[in-house]
Design an enzyme around this catalytic site. Structure first.
Site, short mmCIF file in Angstrom:
data_model
loop_
_atom_site.label_atom_id
_atom_site.label_comp_id
_atom_site.label_asym_id
_atom_site.label_seq_id
_atom_site.Cartn_x
_atom_site.Cartn_y
_atom_site.Cartn_z
N ASP A 126 15.01 -8.11 -2.64
CA ASP A 126 13.87 -7.32 -3.09
C ASP A 126 14.20 -6.65 -4.42
O ASP A 126 15.36 -6.33 -4.71
CB ASP A 126 13.54 -6.21 -2.07
CG ASP A 126 13.06 -6.76 -0.75
OD1 ASP A 126 12.62 -7.92 -0.71
OD2 ASP A 126 13.11 -6.01 0.24
N ARG A 127 13.18 -6.42 -5.20
CA ARG A 127 13.36 -5.74 -6.48
C ARG A 127 14.11 -4.42 -6.33
O ARG A 127 14.97 -4.07 -7.15
CB ARG A 127 11.99 -5.50 -7.12
CG ARG A 127 12.02 -4.69 -8.39
CD ARG A 127 10.63 -4.58 -8.98
NE ARG A 127 10.64 -3.77 -10.18
CZ ARG A 127 9.63 -3.67 -11.02
NH1 ARG A 127 8.53 -4.35 -10.80
NH2 ARG A 127 9.72 -2.89 -12.08
#
Length: 246
Positions: A61-62
């Protein structure tokens, strides 16, 4: 490989078949419908550092930091993808959550895909509690706040699985602006200048597709993480976790 490339990423391992990156929090891995059109991406930065084709073997995930695996050929990418499907890749994360979960356990709760709609698929996340802290800070109806440091091992790889699973268990991850608790996130911003999700892909273990040797690659904790570890006196617990792993 250019050492002076602007925005160069820390590289944890490089060979003819693989590049293992230490991904910083807040940086998207690649362009997608979930991020804006003018974002900065891991894969673009990496292409400025490493010559030749690059293929993402898995994703983070970012908001998550840590070990990211990139293949240098389609064949290596396919072999690593098969290991991920076979669940022979061991993924170890560190997370800080609200409350004190049990000493160990498994969240077995089906999850839908990235659209958060559609049919749910099996999803399991194991954890082991490494350390706890109780802080004399009043908030809401509680005079003290409890937090725990966890080692987390997802057995499956669903979209934002760790974040969603611990939210489901009411042990929300600190810094999670999507599934977390805003009051606890604010507390960490005020007291420890914490502006990131406290979820870190600490270690990845896999078989190298070229020769079959078992690889174990670890990413260090960034300054924000170190600040929390020191503030809560969790250094010994973290050192013990590393000793147990080895």
């Amino acid at each position: 490989m250019s050492e002076s490339a602007a925005g160069a990423l820390p590289l944890l391992h490089v060979d003819e078949g693989l590049v293992v990156v230490d991904k910083p929090a807040g940086l998207a891995v690649h362009r997608s419908n979930l991020v804006g059109a003018d974002e900065d991406y891991v894969i673009d930065r990496l292409r400025a550092q490493v010559e030749g084709p690059l293929y993402l073997a898995h994703r983070l995930d970012r908001a998550t930091s840590g070990v990211l695996l990139v293949a240098r050929s389609r064949e290596i990418a396919a072999a690593l993808g098969q290991q991920l499907m076979d669940r022979s890749v061991a993924k170890h994360y560190l997370a800080v959550v609200r409350g004190w979960p049990g000493k160990s356990g498994c969240i077995d709760h089906p999850l839908s895909g990235s659209s958060l709609k559609g049919p749910a698929k099996e999803a399991r996340t194991r954890w082991r509690r490494l350390a706890t802290v109780e802080l004399p800070i009043a908030m809401g109806r509680y005079e003290q706040q409890r937090y725990a440091l966890l080692r987390v091992e997802p057995e499956t790889g669903r979209y934002q699985q760790i974040r969603r699973h611990f939210a489901h268990a009411s042990h929300h991850l600190i810094g999670d602006t999507t599934h977390g608790r805003g009051d606890h996130n604010r507390l960490f911003r005020i007291h420890w200048s914490m502006h990131r999700l406290l979820l870190h892909a600490r270690r990845l273990q896999f078989d190298h597709p070229a020769d079959g040797r078992r690889m174990s690659v670890q990413a260090p904790l960034d300054a924000s993480w170190q600040r929390v570890i020191q503030a809560f006196g969790w250094e010994a617990a973290l050192a013990q976790e590393a000793t147990d792993e080895n």
